[in-house]
Design an enzyme around this catalytic site. Structure first.
Site, PDB file in Angstrom:
ATOM      1  N   LYS A  22      -8.327  17.425  -6.780  1.00 13.79           N
ATOM      2  CA  LYS A  22      -9.261  18.099  -5.858  1.00 13.79           C
ATOM      3  C   LYS A  22      -9.332  19.626  -6.320  1.00 13.79           C
ATOM      4  O   LYS A  22      -8.476  20.306  -5.888  1.00 13.79           O
ATOM      5  CB  LYS A  22      -8.562  18.192  -4.480  1.00 13.79           C
ATOM      6  CG  LYS A  22      -9.506  18.099  -3.282  1.00 13.79           C
ATOM      7  CD  LYS A  22      -8.856  18.684  -2.058  1.00 13.79           C
ATOM      8  CE  LYS A  22      -7.974  17.544  -1.263  1.00 13.79           C
ATOM      9  NZ  LYS A  22      -7.469  17.907  -0.058  1.00 13.79           N
TER      10      LYS A  22
ATOM     11  N   ASP B  55      -3.905  19.145  -5.254  1.00 20.10           N
ATOM     12  CA  ASP B  55      -4.810  20.006  -4.525  1.00 20.10           C
ATOM     13  C   ASP B  55      -4.683  21.512  -4.848  1.00 20.10           C
ATOM     14  O   ASP B  55      -5.396  22.023  -5.759  1.00 20.10           O
ATOM     15  CB  ASP B  55      -4.670  19.991  -2.798  1.00 20.10           C
ATOM     16  CG  ASP B  55      -5.417  20.591  -2.078  1.00 20.10           C
ATOM     17  OD1 ASP B  55      -6.389  21.272  -2.436  1.00 20.10           O
ATOM     18  OD2 ASP B  55      -5.110  20.415  -0.819  1.00 20.10           O
TER      19      ASP B  55
ATOM     20  N   ILE C 229      -8.414  13.466   2.115  1.00 22.76           N
ATOM     21  CA  ILE C 229      -8.615  12.264   1.891  1.00 22.76           C
ATOM     22  C   ILE C 229      -7.312  11.233   2.568  1.00 22.76           C
ATOM     23  O   ILE C 229      -6.301  11.919   2.501  1.00 22.76           O
ATOM     24  CB  ILE C 229      -8.900  11.737   0.414  1.00 22.76           C
ATOM     25  CG1 ILE C 229      -7.946  11.989  -0.477  1.00 22.76           C
ATOM     26  CG2 ILE C 229     -10.223  12.236   0.161  1.00 22.76           C
ATOM     27  CD1 ILE C 229      -8.000  11.484  -1.818  1.00 22.76           C
TER      28      ILE C 229
ATOM     29  N   ASP D 274       0.022  11.406  -6.448  1.00 24.90           N
ATOM     30  CA  ASP D 274      -1.144  11.068  -5.941  1.00 24.90           C
ATOM     31  C   ASP D 274      -2.411  11.881  -5.958  1.00 24.90           C
ATOM     32  O   ASP D 274      -3.391  11.398  -6.698  1.00 24.90           O
ATOM     33  CB  ASP D 274      -0.879  10.535  -4.457  1.00 24.90           C
ATOM     34  CG  ASP D 274       0.147  11.785  -4.066  1.00 24.90           C
ATOM     35  OD1 ASP D 274       0.471  12.917  -4.453  1.00 24.90           O
ATOM     36  OD2 ASP D 274       0.573  11.575  -2.517  1.00 24.90           O
TER      37      ASP D 274
ATOM     38  N   ASP E 295      -1.472   9.840   3.384  1.00 25.24           N
ATOM     39  CA  ASP E 295      -1.328  10.097   4.760  1.00 25.24           C
ATOM     40  C   ASP E 295      -1.915  11.274   5.488  1.00 25.24           C
ATOM     41  O   ASP E 295      -2.144  12.330   4.796  1.00 25.24           O
ATOM     42  CB  ASP E 295       0.005   9.889   5.195  1.00 25.24           C
ATOM     43  CG  ASP E 295       0.896  11.354   4.964  1.00 25.24           C
ATOM     44  OD1 ASP E 295       0.596  11.846   3.907  1.00 25.24           O
ATOM     45  OD2 ASP E 295       1.193  11.860   5.887  1.00 25.24           O
TER      46      ASP E 295
ATOM     47  N   ARG F   7      -1.638   5.563   5.365  1.00 27.49           N
ATOM     48  CA  ARG F   7      -0.850   5.235   4.030  1.00 27.49           C
ATOM     49  C   ARG F   7      -1.350   3.843   3.525  1.00 27.49           C
ATOM     50  O   ARG F   7      -1.320   3.535   2.316  1.00 27.49           O
ATOM     51  CB  ARG F   7       0.440   5.439   4.013  1.00 27.49           C
ATOM     52  CG  ARG F   7       0.968   6.878   4.110  1.00 27.49           C
ATOM     53  CD  ARG F   7       2.389   7.017   3.703  1.00 27.49           C
ATOM     54  NE  ARG F   7       2.911   8.319   4.004  1.00 27.49           N
ATOM     55  CZ  ARG F   7       2.913   9.236   3.359  1.00 27.49           C
ATOM     56  NH1 ARG F   7       2.337   9.348   2.132  1.00 27.49           N
ATOM     57  NH2 ARG F   7       3.657  10.464   3.840  1.00 27.49           N
TER      58      ARG F   7
END
Ligand code: IMP
Length: 485
Positions: A425, A397, A447, A394, A453, A459
């Protein structure tokens, strides 16, 4: 000798040769690079010692991975310490605890060092110093190890030779200054961290099985004439990622000072990778795991819609088209990392027009205060050995999760591993993981929505939004797309 060790030697020799031929580098930078490359190639600690101008004492000029107490143990006498410099011959000691060639046996013992190899550095045929390699386990150094360190010692004498015509005295005095200044020296793993956030950060790294060294070394960053007036000691070095990390969980005034130090370090050592983690990055990192000030409140709503459902669907379709074209005839296994990926995976595979198989895995998450390690709580069921795999994430980071999963899947012998992440990110990346397919590059914000979530909420939002801070939620949780109030 294992293939990986052999290729480590090759890489180190290549790195050192290119350092030496770089005329922009100061001698101290070259010597630091030599010691670091030697230590890493042998997965050991290393130091470089040079005779002082009267040829009476051996001075630690550079070291890597050695405890401070070890380097401060006292002035080394070339006639008493190992004697490789006195005799101009390499010395190998497999177990220092039972060898009388060690000048400070007690300190060496306390530092946990067990085996040493010392190779003299000769300049104009005369000994000028030594490269020493230390291991913490009893280790039988091989002929190949010796040949490698001897090559490094020859390259080191070339480097020094090259610089003798340049201001050698100034350089050596600078190096000597670093030795006198205790904060200039390397540390091993500390019993006590300077700040609780450092301890917490080390636990996060441990969790993701990322090797780290606390305050491994200090860099001189300003001089007045030949005297060092300022040093900078980054908090962590991550050897596997070749990255220094500085944490700034403090006041803004101090952050400015740190910023300046990091910039100065980058100017002096452009080859060094360093990341500064600010308080807000650190709080976000903790909040991701449900800890710290940012994680304290619930239900903060959406501050701003970042991508509408339609924008997401268009981009997912583009990614699916790209995958369908590039994997034609290869039947890839698509592996999703639960749970944030469920919306993205479902939409992506339905737009892919070639045959694919789908599997999912789950990994455990970091829990503050425990010293657990990341582990796969649900592994894939399909066999991926010899098959091309597309890992679907998803959001990336810090990259620590992905780094862990990639290592896990590679161990299963996949033939090719590509990563497809919907959100990248970039700003606070720690582990630099390669992304073959990227949906959107997003700002450094937390986000939510479309599977993502905050503490298990949000979600089911069909769009992706930025999580509101307590006072600034402009959209309620039930708010719909961009124009909702
Ligand atoms: P990383 O290990 O720091 O790259 O984080 C990866 C995981 O953290 C993702 O798979 C997400 O579960 C979660 N994560 C990172 N950033 C966000 C965010 O902004 N919103 C929601 N979850 C996030």
């Amino acid at each position: 000798m294992t293939k990986s060790r052999q290729s480590g030697y090759y890489k180190a020799v290549r790195r050192v040769s290119s350092l030496i031929s770089n005329t922009d580098k100061e001698l101290h930078e070259i010597l630091d690079g030599i010691v670091r490359s030697t230590a890493r190639a042998l997965t050991a600690s290393a130091s470089l010692l040079l005779l002082d101008s009267e040829r009476k004492n051996l001075i630690h000029v550079s070291s890597w991975g050695l405890p401070k107490s070890f380097i401060l143990k006292g002035i080394l006498d070339p006639g008493k310490s190992l004697k490789e410099v006195e005799t101009s011959k390499p010395v190998i000691i497999s177990d220092v605890t039972s060898d009388d060639r060690v000048q400070y046996p007690e300190t060496v013992n306390k530092s946990g060092i067990r085996s040493v190899m010392a190779v003299p550095i000769l300049i104009d045929g005369k000994p000028a110093g030594s490269i020493r390699v230390y291991t913490r386990e009893v280790y039988e150094f091989t002929n190949q190890d010796l040949n490698f360190v001897s090559t490094i010692a020859n390259l080191t004498s070339m480097a020094i030779d090259n610089h003798i015509l340049r201001d050698m005295t100034v350089q050596i005095r600078r190096e000597a200054d670093r030795v006198v200044n205790p904060s200039a020296l390397s540390y091993a793993r500390p019993a006590v961290f300077a700040h609780p956030s450092e301890k917490e950060f080390s636990q996060i790294l441990d969790f993701y099985d990322i090797e780290w060294i606390y305050e491994p070394r200090s860099f001189p960053i300003s001089w007045e004439n030949d005297r060092i007036t300022e040093m900078f000691t980054p908090d962590f070095y991550l050897p596997g990622l070749d990255l220094f990390i500085e944490l700034t969980t403090m006041k803004q005034s101090l952050v400015t000072i740190k910023n300046r130090k990091v910039r100065r370090l980058q100017e002096l050592h452009p080859d060094i990778n360093i990341t500064l983690l600010y308080k807000k990055d650190y709080d976000r990192l903790l909040a991701k795991f449900g800890y710290g000030p940012l994680a304290e409140s619930r239900g903060r709503g959406v501050a701003k819609v970042l991508y509408s459902s339609a924008e997401i669907q268009n981009r997912v379709k583009e990614l699916a088209n790209q995958i369908s074209a590039e994997y034609q005839g290869h039947n890839p296994v698509m592996v999703g990392v639960l749970r944030g990926v469920f919306c993205f995976m479902a939409d992506l595979v339905r737009q892919i027009t070639i045959p694919v198989v789908v599997d999912f895995m789950t990994i455990s998450y970091f829990r503050s205060g425990t010293s657990s390690k990341a582990h796969v709580t649900k592994d894939i069921n399909l066999s991926v050995e010899g098959k091309p795999v597309i890992l679907v994430e998803d959001i990336v980071d810090t990259g620590l999760t992905l780094n862990y999963i990639i290592r896990h899947l590679k161990e299963k012998g996949v033939s090719d591993l590509a990563v497809c992440a919907l959100f990248d990110k970039k700003a606070r990346r720690i582990a630099n993981v390669p992304l073959r397919y990227r949906g959107f590059t997003i700002p450094d914000e937390f986000i939510i929505g479309y599977g993502l979530d905050f503490k298990e909420e949000y979600r089911n939002l069909p769009f992706v939004g930025i999580l509101g801070k307590n006072s600034e939620s402009s959209l309620s949780r039930s708010g719909n797309e961009k124009n909702s109030k």
